[in-house]
Design a protein around this motif. Sequence first.
Motif, PDB file in Angstrom:
ATOM      1  N   LEU A  14       0.814  -1.166  -0.040  1.00 17.89           N
ATOM      2  CA  LEU A  14       0.028  -0.087   0.028  1.00 17.89           C
ATOM      3  C   LEU A  14       0.987   1.158  -0.036  1.00 17.89           C
ATOM      4  O   LEU A  14       0.543   2.269  -0.668  1.00 17.89           O
ATOM      5  N   ALA A  15       2.094   1.048   0.716  1.00 18.87           N
ATOM      6  CA  ALA A  15       2.876   2.422   0.767  1.00 18.87           C
ATOM      7  C   ALA A  15       3.471   2.611  -0.705  1.00 18.87           C
ATOM      8  O   ALA A  15       3.561   3.781  -1.309  1.00 18.87           O
ATOM      9  N   MET A  16       3.855   1.607  -1.516  1.00 16.34           N
ATOM     10  CA  MET A  16       4.273   1.764  -2.814  1.00 16.34           C
ATOM     11  C   MET A  16       3.137   2.201  -3.740  1.00 16.34           C
ATOM     12  O   MET A  16       3.383   2.982  -4.667  1.00 16.34           O
ATOM     13  N   LEU A  17       1.809   1.467  -3.747  1.00 18.08           N
ATOM     14  CA  LEU A  17       0.686   2.044  -4.533  1.00 18.08           C
ATOM     15  C   LEU A  17       0.427   3.634  -4.114  1.00 18.08           C
ATOM     16  O   LEU A  17       0.097   4.357  -5.111  1.00 18.08           O
ATOM     17  N   GLN A  18       0.643   4.266  -2.926  1.00 11.48           N
ATOM     18  CA  GLN A  18       0.343   5.373  -2.633  1.00 11.48           C
ATOM     19  C   GLN A  18       1.316   6.335  -3.370  1.00 11.48           C
ATOM     20  O   GLN A  18       0.945   7.642  -3.621  1.00 11.48           O
ATOM     21  N   ALA A  19       2.352   5.884  -3.900  1.00  7.10           N
ATOM     22  CA  ALA A  19       3.472   6.719  -4.409  1.00  7.10           C
ATOM     23  C   ALA A  19       3.177   6.707  -5.920  1.00  7.10           C
ATOM     24  O   ALA A  19       3.783   7.815  -6.834  1.00  7.10           O
ATOM     25  N   LEU A  20       2.129   5.948  -6.421  1.00  4.94           N
ATOM     26  CA  LEU A  20       1.802   5.970  -7.949  1.00  4.94           C
ATOM     27  C   LEU A  20       0.573   6.900  -8.134  1.00  4.94           C
ATOM     28  O   LEU A  20      -0.236   7.136  -7.367  1.00  4.94           O
ATOM     29  N   PRO A  21       0.650   7.579  -9.339  1.00  6.86           N
ATOM     30  CA  PRO A  21      -0.404   8.334  -9.686  1.00  6.86           C
ATOM     31  C   PRO A  21      -1.706   7.512  -9.794  1.00  6.86           C
ATOM     32  O   PRO A  21      -1.747   6.675 -10.711  1.00  6.86           O
ATOM     33  N   ARG A  22      -2.742   8.045  -8.885  1.00  9.34           N
ATOM     34  CA  ARG A  22      -3.957   7.338  -8.791  1.00  9.34           C
ATOM     35  C   ARG A  22      -4.713   7.346 -10.395  1.00  9.34           C
ATOM     36  O   ARG A  22      -5.379   6.058 -10.570  1.00  9.34           O
ATOM     37  N   ASP A  23      -4.526   8.165 -11.066  1.00  6.76           N
ATOM     38  CA  ASP A  23      -5.207   8.361 -12.161  1.00  6.76           C
ATOM     39  C   ASP A  23      -4.740   7.386 -13.361  1.00  6.76           C
ATOM     40  O   ASP A  23      -5.431   6.937 -14.066  1.00  6.76           O
ATOM     41  N   ALA A  24      -3.379   7.116 -13.334  1.00  4.80           N
ATOM     42  CA  ALA A  24      -2.849   6.247 -14.302  1.00  4.80           C
ATOM     43  C   ALA A  24      -2.950   4.766 -14.135  1.00  4.80           C
ATOM     44  O   ALA A  24      -2.907   4.118 -14.864  1.00  4.80           O
ATOM     45  N   TYR A  25      -3.267   4.434 -12.712  1.00  3.82           N
ATOM     46  CA  TYR A  25      -3.254   3.072 -12.339  1.00  3.82           C
ATOM     47  C   TYR A  25      -4.792   2.958 -11.578  1.00  3.82           C
ATOM     48  O   TYR A  25      -4.879   2.587 -10.362  1.00  3.82           O
ATOM     49  N   ALA A  26      -5.667   3.264 -12.423  1.00  5.50           N
ATOM     50  CA  ALA A  26      -7.285   3.040 -11.701  1.00  5.50           C
ATOM     51  C   ALA A  26      -7.976   2.466 -12.887  1.00  5.50           C
ATOM     52  O   ALA A  26      -7.727   2.781 -13.900  1.00  5.50           O
ATOM     53  N   PRO A  27      -9.132   1.903 -12.374  1.00  2.40           N
ATOM     54  CA  PRO A  27      -9.252   1.275 -10.991  1.00  2.40           C
ATOM     55  C   PRO A  27      -8.333   0.211 -10.911  1.00  2.40           C
ATOM     56  O   PRO A  27      -7.651  -0.555 -11.529  1.00  2.40           O
ATOM     57  N   ARG A  28      -8.283  -0.059  -9.455  1.00  2.00           N
ATOM     58  CA  ARG A  28      -7.203  -1.082  -8.722  1.00  2.00           C
ATOM     59  C   ARG A  28      -7.887  -2.160  -8.491  1.00  2.00           C
ATOM     60  O   ARG A  28      -9.146  -2.129  -7.911  1.00  2.00           O
ATOM     61  N   LEU A  29      -7.174  -3.311  -8.704  1.00  2.00           N
ATOM     62  CA  LEU A  29      -7.781  -4.780  -8.159  1.00  2.00           C
ATOM     63  C   LEU A  29      -6.988  -4.948  -7.234  1.00  2.00           C
ATOM     64  O   LEU A  29      -5.688  -5.163  -7.476  1.00  2.00           O
TER      65      LEU A  29
END
Length: 179
Positions: free
Chosen positions: A14-29
């Motif tokens: 979750l710490a690594m995912l928070q560093a990624l731009p949410r719009d570029a990696y959505a929706p998340r599974l």
Amino acid sequence: MAILGSGGHTAEMLAMLQALPRDAYAPRLYVVSSGDTHSLAKARDIEGGQLAAHPLQALQIPRARRVQQSWASTPFSVAWSVLFSLWHLGILPLWRTRGQRPCADVLMMNGPATCVSVVAAMWAMRLLHLPTPRMLYVESVARVHSLSLSAKVLRHFVDQFIVQWPGADRTAAYYGILV
């Protein structure tokens, strides 16, 4: 797509995912093993107010091996876990999109045992020449001097294998601490 494991694996992912731009990696599974409600609760907390725009998607896959499970029954539970992953992460999304690329472009994992079944399912898809996400394995930051069992098993089956300490494996990609 991210695979969460109990405790430290979930916190790191979750710490690594928070560093990624949410719009570029959505929706998340988020993929977890059956019975892991802690990881799903943490993922929901992280997603927070974004749930309306990008609803949290979660898939619980059967555990490949339960604590104190007999070794005689383990091959059957592993096979069930792989087949379940193949159906729900590969074939069903492909069928829903009528043969187009599944929703996930990247599969991120950091060592929970659950990732072995998922990678086996993705390799079955590749052997059938079906589209699969790029698989990124980031070894847990806790692994300073050696690789985990999951890392040893999967390092040659993922597209990118990264360690967070140079002493963990001198042949792997190293970019420093990512968590």
